[in-house]
Design a protein around this motif. Structure first.
Motif, PDB file in Angstrom:
ATOM      1  N   GLY A 183      35.870  20.274  28.383  1.00 18.78           N
ATOM      2  CA  GLY A 183      34.760  19.606  27.699  1.00 18.78           C
ATOM      3  C   GLY A 183      34.261  18.399  28.463  1.00 18.78           C
ATOM      4  O   GLY A 183      33.049  18.190  28.603  1.00 18.78           O
ATOM      5  N   ILE A 184      35.187  17.611  28.988  1.00 20.45           N
ATOM      6  CA  ILE A 184      34.806  16.449  29.805  1.00 20.45           C
ATOM      7  C   ILE A 184      34.075  16.923  31.063  1.00 20.45           C
ATOM      8  O   ILE A 184      33.026  16.388  31.432  1.00 20.45           O
ATOM      9  CB  ILE A 184      36.043  15.604  30.185  1.00 20.45           C
ATOM     10  N   ALA A 185      34.618  17.939  31.721  1.00 23.69           N
ATOM     11  CA  ALA A 185      33.998  18.446  32.953  1.00 23.69           C
ATOM     12  C   ALA A 185      32.586  18.969  32.693  1.00 23.69           C
ATOM     13  O   ALA A 185      31.684  18.777  33.516  1.00 23.69           O
ATOM     14  CB  ALA A 185      34.866  19.541  33.566  1.00 23.69           C
ATOM     15  N   SER A 186      32.383  19.624  31.545  1.00 20.17           N
ATOM     16  CA  SER A 186      31.071  20.196  31.244  1.00 20.17           C
ATOM     17  C   SER A 186      29.997  19.124  31.028  1.00 20.17           C
ATOM     18  O   SER A 186      28.804  19.415  31.147  1.00 20.17           O
ATOM     19  CB  SER A 186      31.148  21.107  30.022  1.00 20.17           C
ATOM     20  N   LEU A 187      30.406  17.909  30.745  1.00 21.03           N
ATOM     21  CA  LEU A 187      29.437  16.822  30.554  1.00 21.03           C
ATOM     22  C   LEU A 187      28.817  16.375  31.883  1.00 21.03           C
ATOM     23  O   LEU A 187      27.749  15.763  31.894  1.00 21.03           O
ATOM     24  CB  LEU A 187      30.107  15.618  29.872  1.00 21.03           C
ATOM     25  N   LYS A 188      29.506  16.662  32.984  1.00 26.09           N
ATOM     26  CA  LYS A 188      29.035  16.281  34.323  1.00 26.09           C
ATOM     27  C   LYS A 188      28.604  14.817  34.371  1.00 26.09           C
ATOM     28  O   LYS A 188      27.510  14.478  34.828  1.00 26.09           O
ATOM     29  CB  LYS A 188      27.921  17.201  34.793  1.00 26.09           C
ATOM     30  N   LEU A 189      29.505  13.964  33.901  1.00 27.09           N
ATOM     31  CA  LEU A 189      29.251  12.526  33.924  1.00 27.09           C
ATOM     32  C   LEU A 189      29.361  12.029  35.359  1.00 27.09           C
ATOM     33  O   LEU A 189      30.384  12.236  36.020  1.00 27.09           O
ATOM     34  CB  LEU A 189      30.263  11.791  33.044  1.00 27.09           C
ATOM     35  N   PRO A 190      28.337  11.376  35.883  1.00 28.37           N
ATOM     36  CA  PRO A 190      28.372  10.910  37.269  1.00 28.37           C
ATOM     37  C   PRO A 190      29.518   9.932  37.520  1.00 28.37           C
ATOM     38  O   PRO A 190      29.818   9.086  36.690  1.00 28.37           O
ATOM     39  CB  PRO A 190      27.027  10.202  37.448  1.00 28.37           C
ATOM     40  N   HIS A 191      30.155  10.087  38.663  1.00 32.72           N
ATOM     41  CA  HIS A 191      31.227   9.193  39.087  1.00 32.72           C
ATOM     42  C   HIS A 191      30.877   8.734  40.507  1.00 32.72           C
ATOM     43  O   HIS A 191      31.459   9.182  41.505  1.00 32.72           O
ATOM     44  CB  HIS A 191      32.563   9.919  39.060  1.00 32.72           C
ATOM     45  N   ALA A 192      29.907   7.847  40.576  1.00 30.06           N
ATOM     46  CA  ALA A 192      29.306   7.442  41.850  1.00 30.06           C
ATOM     47  C   ALA A 192      30.306   6.849  42.837  1.00 30.06           C
ATOM     48  O   ALA A 192      30.150   7.009  44.045  1.00 30.06           O
ATOM     49  CB  ALA A 192      28.177   6.451  41.590  1.00 30.06           C
ATOM     50  N   ARG A 193      31.336   6.183  42.369  1.00 30.06           N
ATOM     51  CA  ARG A 193      32.264   5.502  43.277  1.00 30.06           C
ATOM     52  C   ARG A 193      33.452   6.372  43.698  1.00 30.06           C
ATOM     53  O   ARG A 193      34.321   5.920  44.425  1.00 30.06           O
ATOM     54  CB  ARG A 193      32.776   4.222  42.632  1.00 30.06           C
ATOM     55  N   SER A 194      33.496   7.595  43.251  1.00 29.21           N
ATOM     56  CA  SER A 194      34.622   8.463  43.585  1.00 29.21           C
ATOM     57  C   SER A 194      34.479   9.044  44.980  1.00 29.21           C
ATOM     58  O   SER A 194      33.409   9.494  45.376  1.00 29.21           O
ATOM     59  CB  SER A 194      34.718   9.614  42.587  1.00 29.21           C
ATOM     60  N   SER A 195      35.583   9.052  45.717  1.00 29.81           N
ATOM     61  CA  SER A 195      35.595   9.697  47.030  1.00 29.81           C
ATOM     62  C   SER A 195      36.066  11.150  46.919  1.00 29.81           C
ATOM     63  O   SER A 195      36.083  11.874  47.903  1.00 29.81           O
ATOM     64  CB  SER A 195      36.510   8.928  47.983  1.00 29.81           C
ATOM     65  N   ILE A 196      36.427  11.576  45.711  1.00 26.14           N
ATOM     66  CA  ILE A 196      36.980  12.910  45.496  1.00 26.14           C
ATOM     67  C   ILE A 196      35.920  13.897  45.005  1.00 26.14           C
ATOM     68  O   ILE A 196      35.874  15.038  45.422  1.00 26.14           O
ATOM     69  CB  ILE A 196      38.157  12.858  44.501  1.00 26.14           C
ATOM     70  N   GLY A 197      35.090  13.448  44.089  1.00 24.87           N
ATOM     71  CA  GLY A 197      34.078  14.339  43.538  1.00 24.87           C
ATOM     72  C   GLY A 197      32.972  13.552  42.863  1.00 24.87           C
ATOM     73  O   GLY A 197      33.143  12.368  42.558  1.00 24.87           O
ATOM     74  N   PRO A 198      31.853  14.206  42.582  1.00 24.83           N
ATOM     75  CA  PRO A 198      30.693  13.506  42.035  1.00 24.83           C
ATOM     76  C   PRO A 198      30.754  13.240  40.525  1.00 24.83           C
ATOM     77  O   PRO A 198      29.934  12.494  40.001  1.00 24.83           O
ATOM     78  CB  PRO A 198      29.533  14.440  42.370  1.00 24.83           C
TER      79      PRO A 198
END
Length: 61
Positions: A20-35
């Motif tokens: 459910g969290i993944a489906s929200l596609k909340l931006p994670h601009a500072r992550s070096s692992i994923g968007p």
């Protein structure tokens, strides 16, 4: 707490929350692992003894 839930059932709930969290596609601009923001989850099970159970009324949900 998920009373009367098997370990398998608890894992299903954890997976549904993560998905459910993944489906929200909340931006994670500072992550070096994923968007996007993600969540790692897990579960643990315990069967309390009668004595432990009686000392913790909140376990009787």
């Amino acid at each position: 707490m998920l009373p009367n839930t098997s370990a398998e059932g608890a894992n299903v709930v954890a997976r549904e929350i993560c998905d459910g969290i993944a489906s929200l596609k909340l931006p994670h601009a500072r992550s070096s692992i994923g968007p996007y923001v993600t969540l790692s989850g897990g579960s643990a099970t315990a069967i309390p003894s009668a004595q432990e159970y009686s000392r913790h009324p909140n376990w009787q949900c």
